[in-house]
Design a protein around this motif. Structure first.
Motif, PDB file in Angstrom:
ATOM      1  N   LYS A  30      42.701  34.559  37.193  1.00  0.00           N
ATOM      2  CA  LYS A  30      43.584  34.257  36.066  1.00  0.00           C
ATOM      3  C   LYS A  30      43.133  34.995  34.808  1.00  0.00           C
ATOM      4  CE  LYS A  30      46.949  31.699  34.276  1.00  0.00           C
ATOM      5  NZ  LYS A  30      48.362  31.786  34.718  1.00  0.00           N
ATOM      6  N   ILE A  31      41.816  35.091  34.609  1.00  0.00           N
ATOM      7  CA  ILE A  31      41.283  35.740  33.411  1.00  0.00           C
ATOM      8  C   ILE A  31      41.337  37.261  33.529  1.00  0.00           C
ATOM      9  CG2 ILE A  31      39.225  36.076  31.979  1.00  0.00           C
ATOM     10  CD1 ILE A  31      38.323  33.244  32.835  1.00  0.00           C
ATOM     11  N   LEU A  32      40.876  37.784  34.683  1.00  0.00           N
ATOM     12  CA  LEU A  32      40.696  39.228  34.846  1.00  0.00           C
ATOM     13  C   LEU A  32      41.854  39.925  35.543  1.00  0.00           C
ATOM     14  CD1 LEU A  32      36.953  39.170  36.018  1.00  0.00           C
ATOM     15  CD2 LEU A  32      37.811  39.483  33.695  1.00  0.00           C
ATOM     16  N   GLY A  33      42.763  39.160  36.117  1.00  0.00           N
ATOM     17  CA  GLY A  33      43.854  39.758  36.887  1.00  0.00           C
ATOM     18  C   GLY A  33      43.544  39.761  38.362  1.00  0.00           C
ATOM     19  N   GLN A  34      42.292  39.997  38.719  1.00  0.00           N
ATOM     20  CA  GLN A  34      41.835  39.885  40.105  1.00  0.00           C
ATOM     21  C   GLN A  34      40.348  39.537  40.114  1.00  0.00           C
ATOM     22  OE1 GLN A  34      42.348  43.664  42.054  1.00  0.00           O
ATOM     23  NE2 GLN A  34      40.734  44.668  40.877  1.00  0.00           N
ATOM     24  N   SER A  35      39.910  38.861  41.166  1.00  0.00           N
ATOM     25  CA  SER A  35      38.515  38.474  41.245  1.00  0.00           C
ATOM     26  C   SER A  35      37.677  39.646  41.745  1.00  0.00           C
ATOM     27  CB  SER A  35      38.340  37.278  42.192  1.00  0.00           C
ATOM     28  OG  SER A  35      36.963  37.019  42.390  1.00  0.00           O
ATOM     29  N   PRO A  36      36.560  39.934  41.081  1.00  0.00           N
ATOM     30  CA  PRO A  36      35.690  41.011  41.557  1.00  0.00           C
ATOM     31  C   PRO A  36      34.844  40.588  42.745  1.00  0.00           C
ATOM     32  CG  PRO A  36      34.737  39.990  39.623  1.00  0.00           C
ATOM     33  CD  PRO A  36      36.066  39.316  39.835  1.00  0.00           C
ATOM     34  N   TYR A  37      34.896  39.306  43.102  1.00  0.00           N
ATOM     35  CA  TYR A  37      34.036  38.774  44.147  1.00  0.00           C
ATOM     36  C   TYR A  37      34.858  38.166  45.281  1.00  0.00           C
ATOM     37  CZ  TYR A  37      30.592  39.083  40.367  1.00  0.00           C
ATOM     38  OH  TYR A  37      29.788  39.526  39.351  1.00  0.00           O
ATOM     39  N   GLN A  38      34.358  38.392  46.511  1.00  0.00           N
ATOM     40  CA  GLN A  38      35.005  37.814  47.687  1.00  0.00           C
ATOM     41  C   GLN A  38      34.247  36.608  48.236  1.00  0.00           C
ATOM     42  OE1 GLN A  38      38.013  39.000  48.588  1.00  0.00           O
ATOM     43  NE2 GLN A  38      37.694  40.276  46.765  1.00  0.00           N
ATOM     44  N   SER A  39      33.076  36.322  47.655  1.00  0.00           N
ATOM     45  CA  SER A  39      32.268  35.216  48.154  1.00  0.00           C
ATOM     46  C   SER A  39      31.289  34.766  47.072  1.00  0.00           C
ATOM     47  CB  SER A  39      31.466  35.650  49.387  1.00  0.00           C
ATOM     48  OG  SER A  39      30.426  36.550  49.019  1.00  0.00           O
ATOM     49  N   PRO A  40      30.761  33.552  47.196  1.00  0.00           N
ATOM     50  CA  PRO A  40      29.722  33.133  46.244  1.00  0.00           C
ATOM     51  C   PRO A  40      28.469  33.997  46.336  1.00  0.00           C
ATOM     52  CG  PRO A  40      30.040  31.476  47.964  1.00  0.00           C
ATOM     53  CD  PRO A  40      31.159  32.451  48.092  1.00  0.00           C
ATOM     54  N   THR A  41      28.175  34.530  47.517  1.00  0.00           N
ATOM     55  CA  THR A  41      27.039  35.443  47.644  1.00  0.00           C
ATOM     56  C   THR A  41      27.250  36.685  46.807  1.00  0.00           C
ATOM     57  OG1 THR A  41      26.536  34.641  49.879  1.00  0.00           O
ATOM     58  CG2 THR A  41      25.649  36.782  49.270  1.00  0.00           C
ATOM     59  N   ASP A  42      28.487  37.189  46.766  1.00  0.00           N
ATOM     60  CA  ASP A  42      28.823  38.349  45.937  1.00  0.00           C
ATOM     61  C   ASP A  42      28.457  38.117  44.475  1.00  0.00           C
ATOM     62  OD1 ASP A  42      29.792  40.030  47.866  1.00  0.00           O
ATOM     63  OD2 ASP A  42      31.907  39.601  47.497  1.00  0.00           O
TER      64      ASP A  42
END
Length: 493
Positions: free
Chosen positions: A267-279
């Motif tokens: 919502k903030i960035l337009g897309q999440s840079p991460y696919q997992s909590p490990t990322d």
């Protein structure tokens, strides 16, 4: 002691990885810093060679790029919540952290009071900060948090929070303890950065569990033991496995929270840079392990140590039996039991012979030294002296501390301070040893051996006093006690 971790390599790898993550987000990163920053003794115990202040030293290596935000929950201020390890309230710890950061050349941008809803104690603390010249900002409760993403990421959500102006590329967000609102502070800042046309990203720094060690590795199991009171667990990160086909380890609460965090970042960035909590993590500690067997053994000992600490807590308070049961399961998972340390059997066996409390300690060379209660010294003091004699090669039968040093202390205790026990405690014993060392080369030699006891494991056949335990811990000695009191009384000091 046997070393299994390269501290210098860790600091170098960790600093470089964080710099890379800063570059990934256009030169601005909000780093949620979990765990203990200055005094991570758990890490130093399970990763022998890890210095307790390694994470802070890593930040110091890039201090010119670092700015700090300290978050504290207004409800914690109102409830006067304290740090159990330091014995100070969270608001006092904020001031301690400010001093530590500033004293080491790092800029503190502000203190953020989260969940602020007009709490009187929070107002008093805010005014105190202002009087001390420390910038303070307020973050407010958001209805529907954390699931109402549209409201949270709006002018009525994060938009209502006061923004902290920062100028450096790496903003470390830390706190006195859990539940302080570090993640929300990071995401709120990123929201405001993007509203202002800037670029910024988020990452998380947690040392444990170690993502690139197996789930059942003793280092990770030891972290479960350390958090047994929370009833949480390490699990395989399903998001990472699904996205990359690789098995990594994460904390169950972080895994459970990830869908919400990802939705907020989208919502903030337009897309999440991460696919997992490990990322999201930046932890490089697993790459600095140099002797896996040493770390495994140290971690197993830590698991047993946590078990005895929990047993003693039950004996003292009558509460926490569920934690003991959980730790018994964790011990089985690690393949250890309460007799894992040879110091336990040595202490209990000698107690049967002497009929009085006994302490035992595993020496750096693997041998075990014991110390019994005597007319002049308690078990903790006797063990400390025998251990010092052992590592410095002094005859065990030699009386190192002169009577002229011990007698005045005993008399002061019993005649003037109202104590019924003339025997010296460890701190008093060290004072007497120091006094004797002024005129005795042997005493000076024994005193110089203190550093060699750092990291040694001690076990006592009874619960020793909190003061005795604290002194031994300050010397770097790990302490376990059999969960029983020396005397059959109701009150134990």
């Amino acid at each position: 002691m046997r070393t299994g971790f390269d501290n210098d390599k860790y600091i170098e790898l960790q600093a470089e990885h964080i710099r890379e993550r800063v570059g990934q987000f256009g030169g601005k990163l909000y780093l949620e810093f979990g765990g203990k920053l200055f005094d991570d003794y758990h890490a130093s115990r399970v990763l022998p060679g890890f210095e307790p202040d390694s994470k802070f030293r890593m930040l110091k290596s890039i201090a010119d790029d670092v700015e700090v935000i300290i978050a504290i929950n207004a409800n914690h201020i109102e409830k006067n919540k304290s740090r159990g390890d330091l014995g100070i309230t969270y608001d006092e710890d904020v001031l301690r952290l400010v001093d530590l950061f500033r004293g080491n050349g790092m800029a503190v941008a502000a203190v953020v009071i989260t969940q602020y809803a007009g709490q009187p104690a929070a107002d008093a603390f805010r005014h105190r900060l202002a009087g001390l010249g420390i910038q303070c900002r307020l973050h407010y409760p958001i209805e529907g948090y954390p699931h109402d993403v549209d409201l949270i990421v709006s002018d009525e959500g994060y938009g209502k929070n006061e923004y902290v102006e920062t100028t450096r590329p790496l903003v470390v967000v830390t706190a006195p303890g859990p539940g302080s609102g570090k993640l929300a502070t990071c995401l709120s800042q990123i929201y405001h950065e993007h509203k202002r046309g800037g670029e910024a990203g988020y990452a998380k720094f947690e040392t444990f569990p170690v993502w690139n060690l197996p789930l059942t590795h003793p280092v990770n199991v030891a972290y479960e033991a350390a958090t047994a009171d929370l009833d949480d667990a390490n699990i395989i990160d399903p998001f990472h496995l699904d996205a990359y086909g690789k098995t990594t380890v994460n904390y169950n609460r972080d895994v459970e929270a990830f869908p919400v965090v990802r939705a907020l970042m989208e919502k903030i960035l337009g897309q999440s840079p991460y696919q997992s909590p490990t990322d999201m993590g930046v932890n490089m500690v697993g790459f600095a392990i140099t002797d896996d067997d040493a770390c495994r053994e140290a971690s197993k000992m830590e698991i047993v140590r946590r078990y005895f600490q929990a047993c003693v807590a039950v004996k003292r308070t009558g509460m926490g039996s569920e934690q003991v049961q959980r730790l018994e399961i964790i011990m089985k998972k690690a393949g250890v039991d309460k007799n894992f340390s040879p110091a336990r059997s040595a202490a209990l066996t000698r107690e049967q012979v002497t009929g009085a409390p006994v302490g035992a300690m595993v020496m750096p060379d693997g041998s075990v030294v014991t110390g019994k209660t005597s007319a002049r010294l308690g078990a903790a003091s006797s063990l400390l002296m025998n251990a010092l004699k052992h590592v410095t090669g002094v005859d065990m039968e030699l009386e190192v501390i002169s009577d002229s040093a011990i007698e005045p202390i005993s008399r002061l205790k019993t005649h003037f301070l109202g104590s019924k026990n003339p025997r010296l405690h460890p701190d008093e014993t060290l004072m007497a040893l120091s006094i004797t060392s002024a005129t005795s080369k042997v005493a000076a030699r024994v005193l110089a051996g203190l550093e060699q006891l750092r990291g040694c494991d001690a076990f006592f056949s009874v619960i020793i006093s909190a003061d005795d335990e604290q002194v031994l811990r300050r010397l770097g000695i790990n302490v376990c006690c059999e969960p029983k009191f020396e005397r059959s009384t109701l009150f134990h000091a």
